[in-house]
Design a protein around this motif. Structure first.
Motif, PDB file in Angstrom:
ATOM      1  N   ILE A 138      21.171  34.548  35.758  1.00  0.00           N
ATOM      2  CA  ILE A 138      21.217  33.314  36.286  1.00  0.00           C
ATOM      3  C   ILE A 138      22.646  32.975  36.491  1.00  0.00           C
ATOM      4  CG2 ILE A 138      20.476  30.725  36.641  1.00  0.00           C
ATOM      5  CD1 ILE A 138      18.079  31.166  34.800  1.00  0.00           C
ATOM      6  N   MET A 139      23.414  33.010  35.360  1.00  0.00           N
ATOM      7  CA  MET A 139      25.053  32.883  35.342  1.00  0.00           C
ATOM      8  C   MET A 139      25.654  33.815  36.415  1.00  0.00           C
ATOM      9  SD  MET A 139      25.885  31.832  31.368  1.00  0.00           S
ATOM     10  CE  MET A 139      25.887  33.605  31.063  1.00  0.00           C
ATOM     11  N   GLU A 140      25.028  34.813  36.449  1.00  0.00           N
ATOM     12  CA  GLU A 140      25.653  35.950  37.273  1.00  0.00           C
ATOM     13  C   GLU A 140      25.322  35.570  38.758  1.00  0.00           C
ATOM     14  OE1 GLU A 140      26.010  40.435  34.893  1.00  0.00           O
ATOM     15  OE2 GLU A 140      23.833  39.600  35.861  1.00  0.00           O
ATOM     16  N   SER A 141      24.374  35.138  38.958  1.00  0.00           N
ATOM     17  CA  SER A 141      23.787  34.820  40.555  1.00  0.00           C
ATOM     18  C   SER A 141      24.422  33.536  40.773  1.00  0.00           C
ATOM     19  CB  SER A 141      22.222  34.382  40.325  1.00  0.00           C
ATOM     20  OG  SER A 141      21.874  34.330  41.477  1.00  0.00           O
ATOM     21  N   THR A 168      29.320  31.597  44.178  1.00  0.00           N
ATOM     22  CA  THR A 168      30.510  30.501  44.255  1.00  0.00           C
ATOM     23  C   THR A 168      31.432  30.881  45.167  1.00  0.00           C
ATOM     24  OG1 THR A 168      30.421  30.053  41.817  1.00  0.00           O
ATOM     25  CG2 THR A 168      32.312  29.725  42.782  1.00  0.00           C
ATOM     26  N   LYS A 169      31.834  30.008  46.210  1.00  0.00           N
ATOM     27  CA  LYS A 169      32.549  30.481  47.267  1.00  0.00           C
ATOM     28  C   LYS A 169      34.220  30.597  47.079  1.00  0.00           C
ATOM     29  CE  LYS A 169      29.202  29.659  50.376  1.00  0.00           C
ATOM     30  NZ  LYS A 169      28.155  30.462  50.029  1.00  0.00           N
ATOM     31  N   ASP A 170      34.556  29.826  46.017  1.00  0.00           N
ATOM     32  CA  ASP A 170      35.914  29.762  45.642  1.00  0.00           C
ATOM     33  C   ASP A 170      36.455  30.978  44.823  1.00  0.00           C
ATOM     34  OD1 ASP A 170      38.560  29.273  44.541  1.00  0.00           O
ATOM     35  OD2 ASP A 170      38.432  27.175  44.753  1.00  0.00           O
ATOM     36  N   PRO A 171      37.152  31.823  45.311  1.00  0.00           N
ATOM     37  CA  PRO A 171      37.552  33.033  44.800  1.00  0.00           C
ATOM     38  C   PRO A 171      38.341  32.841  43.375  1.00  0.00           C
ATOM     39  CG  PRO A 171      38.491  33.123  46.906  1.00  0.00           C
ATOM     40  CD  PRO A 171      37.906  31.775  46.620  1.00  0.00           C
ATOM     41  N   ARG A 172      39.039  31.676  43.121  1.00  0.00           N
ATOM     42  CA  ARG A 172      39.645  31.379  41.910  1.00  0.00           C
ATOM     43  C   ARG A 172      38.736  31.317  40.916  1.00  0.00           C
ATOM     44  NH1 ARG A 172      40.691  27.550  38.840  1.00  0.00           N
ATOM     45  NH2 ARG A 172      40.056  25.710  40.066  1.00  0.00           N
ATOM     46  N   LEU A 173      37.680  30.269  41.122  1.00  0.00           N
ATOM     47  CA  LEU A 173      36.508  29.801  40.497  1.00  0.00           C
ATOM     48  C   LEU A 173      35.600  31.060  40.043  1.00  0.00           C
ATOM     49  CD1 LEU A 173      35.539  26.394  42.088  1.00  0.00           C
ATOM     50  CD2 LEU A 173      36.943  26.982  39.782  1.00  0.00           C
ATOM     51  N   LYS A 174      35.447  31.842  41.168  1.00  0.00           N
ATOM     52  CA  LYS A 174      34.448  32.922  40.957  1.00  0.00           C
ATOM     53  C   LYS A 174      35.064  34.004  39.772  1.00  0.00           C
ATOM     54  CE  LYS A 174      32.236  34.674  44.145  1.00  0.00           C
ATOM     55  NZ  LYS A 174      31.546  35.650  45.409  1.00  0.00           N
ATOM     56  N   THR A 175      36.479  34.264  39.896  1.00  0.00           N
ATOM     57  CA  THR A 175      37.127  34.880  38.983  1.00  0.00           C
ATOM     58  C   THR A 175      37.018  34.449  37.449  1.00  0.00           C
ATOM     59  OG1 THR A 175      38.755  35.731  40.609  1.00  0.00           O
ATOM     60  CG2 THR A 175      39.317  36.013  38.441  1.00  0.00           C
ATOM     61  N   LEU A 176      37.402  33.180  37.509  1.00  0.00           N
ATOM     62  CA  LEU A 176      37.429  32.209  36.286  1.00  0.00           C
ATOM     63  C   LEU A 176      36.000  32.501  35.467  1.00  0.00           C
ATOM     64  CD1 LEU A 176      38.603  30.223  34.207  1.00  0.00           C
ATOM     65  CD2 LEU A 176      37.411  28.691  35.649  1.00  0.00           C
ATOM     66  N   ALA A 188      33.506  34.803  36.366  1.00  0.00           N
ATOM     67  CA  ALA A 188      33.219  36.174  35.768  1.00  0.00           C
ATOM     68  C   ALA A 188      33.554  36.454  34.711  1.00  0.00           C
ATOM     69  CB  ALA A 188      33.570  36.937  37.183  1.00  0.00           C
ATOM     70  N   ALA A 189      34.871  36.110  34.392  1.00  0.00           N
ATOM     71  CA  ALA A 189      35.852  36.499  33.097  1.00  0.00           C
ATOM     72  C   ALA A 189      35.099  35.810  31.884  1.00  0.00           C
ATOM     73  CB  ALA A 189      37.316  36.119  33.036  1.00  0.00           C
ATOM     74  N   SER A 190      34.542  34.372  32.412  1.00  0.00           N
ATOM     75  CA  SER A 190      33.940  34.121  31.121  1.00  0.00           C
ATOM     76  C   SER A 190      32.736  34.433  30.459  1.00  0.00           C
ATOM     77  CB  SER A 190      33.556  32.356  31.469  1.00  0.00           C
ATOM     78  OG  SER A 190      32.544  32.320  32.317  1.00  0.00           O
ATOM     79  N   ILE A 191      31.891  35.039  31.565  1.00  0.00           N
ATOM     80  CA  ILE A 191      30.769  35.842  30.895  1.00  0.00           C
ATOM     81  C   ILE A 191      31.191  37.080  30.275  1.00  0.00           C
ATOM     82  CG2 ILE A 191      29.108  34.383  32.403  1.00  0.00           C
ATOM     83  CD1 ILE A 191      28.870  36.925  33.983  1.00  0.00           C
ATOM     84  N   LEU A 192      32.216  37.670  30.456  1.00  0.00           N
ATOM     85  CA  LEU A 192      32.589  39.004  29.761  1.00  0.00           C
ATOM     86  C   LEU A 192      33.310  38.765  28.393  1.00  0.00           C
ATOM     87  CD1 LEU A 192      34.119  40.764  32.702  1.00  0.00           C
ATOM     88  CD2 LEU A 192      31.798  41.088  31.720  1.00  0.00           C
ATOM     89  N   ALA A 193      33.396  37.448  27.994  1.00  0.00           N
ATOM     90  CA  ALA A 193      33.945  36.896  26.618  1.00  0.00           C
ATOM     91  C   ALA A 193      33.096  37.320  25.640  1.00  0.00           C
ATOM     92  CB  ALA A 193      34.567  35.523  26.832  1.00  0.00           C
ATOM     93  N   LYS A 194      33.487  37.200  24.238  1.00  0.00           N
ATOM     94  CA  LYS A 194      32.651  37.524  23.251  1.00  0.00           C
ATOM     95  C   LYS A 194      31.548  36.751  23.065  1.00  0.00           C
ATOM     96  CE  LYS A 194      33.196  38.568  18.423  1.00  0.00           C
ATOM     97  NZ  LYS A 194      34.136  38.846  17.225  1.00  0.00           N
ATOM     98  N   ARG A 199      28.777  30.349  25.958  1.00  0.00           N
ATOM     99  CA  ARG A 199      29.578  29.243  25.398  1.00  0.00           C
ATOM    100  C   ARG A 199      30.977  29.171  26.413  1.00  0.00           C
ATOM    101  NH1 ARG A 199      30.514  24.381  23.005  1.00  0.00           N
ATOM    102  NH2 ARG A 199      32.627  24.120  22.725  1.00  0.00           N
ATOM    103  N   SER A 200      31.446  30.414  26.579  1.00  0.00           N
ATOM    104  CA  SER A 200      32.766  30.375  27.364  1.00  0.00           C
ATOM    105  C   SER A 200      32.418  30.178  28.873  1.00  0.00           C
ATOM    106  CB  SER A 200      33.152  32.074  27.438  1.00  0.00           C
ATOM    107  OG  SER A 200      33.630  32.543  26.290  1.00  0.00           O
ATOM    108  N   PHE A 201      30.967  30.305  29.489  1.00  0.00           N
ATOM    109  CA  PHE A 201      30.566  30.035  30.696  1.00  0.00           C
ATOM    110  C   PHE A 201      30.567  28.521  30.698  1.00  0.00           C
ATOM    111  CE2 PHE A 201      27.455  29.059  33.750  1.00  0.00           C
ATOM    112  CZ  PHE A 201      27.803  29.806  34.796  1.00  0.00           C
ATOM    113  N   ARG A 202      29.989  27.810  29.647  1.00  0.00           N
ATOM    114  CA  ARG A 202      29.871  26.502  29.480  1.00  0.00           C
ATOM    115  C   ARG A 202      31.269  25.854  29.585  1.00  0.00           C
ATOM    116  NH1 ARG A 202      26.665  25.628  25.236  1.00  0.00           N
ATOM    117  NH2 ARG A 202      28.292  25.117  24.109  1.00  0.00           N
ATOM    118  N   ASP A 203      32.141  26.477  28.656  1.00  0.00           N
ATOM    119  CA  ASP A 203      33.470  25.857  28.755  1.00  0.00           C
ATOM    120  C   ASP A 203      34.284  25.675  30.072  1.00  0.00           C
ATOM    121  OD1 ASP A 203      33.158  25.128  25.998  1.00  0.00           O
ATOM    122  OD2 ASP A 203      34.205  27.018  25.299  1.00  0.00           O
ATOM    123  N   ALA A 204      34.197  27.069  30.725  1.00  0.00           N
ATOM    124  CA  ALA A 204      34.780  27.025  32.357  1.00  0.00           C
ATOM    125  C   ALA A 204      34.134  26.163  33.004  1.00  0.00           C
ATOM    126  CB  ALA A 204      34.331  28.553  32.646  1.00  0.00           C
TER     127      ALA A 204
END
Length: 132
Positions: free
Chosen positions: A73-76, A81-89, A91-97, A101-106
């Motif tokens: 669901i997070m990936e979807s 997400t339309k904004d490329p900057r937010l999409k990058t942010l 996407a990086a958050s769900i690759l974190a350790k 938690r990282s996704f929620r923080d972002a």
């Protein structure tokens, strides 16, 4: 019917096992056991299952999300997400350790929590509707 779908979606989002009576629309639920199988509310599960076991074919069972589905669901959400900057942010958050938690923080740092919860609610409602 819409209220029933919303109620079931909310219950499974709160990690409940839910049963819907096909004819009456009655909803029965109990908290799902944790990953170790422990459930401090076993007595509720027993009460619900005593009712379900009398005629299991009359009920539709809905289960909480597992971590794989939650991640999907997070990936979807990120894909939508339309904004490329937010999409990058995001996407990086769900690759974190600790991806959840990282996704929620972002989401919090970008004040996107409402968008996320609306997206997730819609996903859960569609999941419920698909089983009905």
């Amino acid at each position: 019917m819409e209220e029933i779908i919303k109620e079931i979606a909310e219950l499974i989002d709160c990690s409940n096992v839910v049963f819907l009576h096909r004819e009456t629309g009655e909803i029965l639920s109990y908290p799902a056991p944790d990953d170790s199988g422990y459930n401090e509310h076993d007595y509720l599960a027993d009460e619900v299952m005593d009712i379900i076991d009398t005629d299991p074919d009359r009920y539709i069972k809905f289960t909480p999300l597992d971590s794989n589905e939650s991640y999907q669901i997070m990936e979807s959400f990120i894909e939508n997400t339309k904004d490329p900057r937010l999409k990058t942010l995001l996407a990086a958050s769900i690759l974190a350790k600790k991806p959840f938690r990282s996704f929620r923080d972002a989401l919090e740092s970008e004040e996107m929590e409402d968008d996320w919860y609306d997206f997730k609610d819609l996903y859960l409602q569609m999941r419920v509707l698909d089983k009905m």
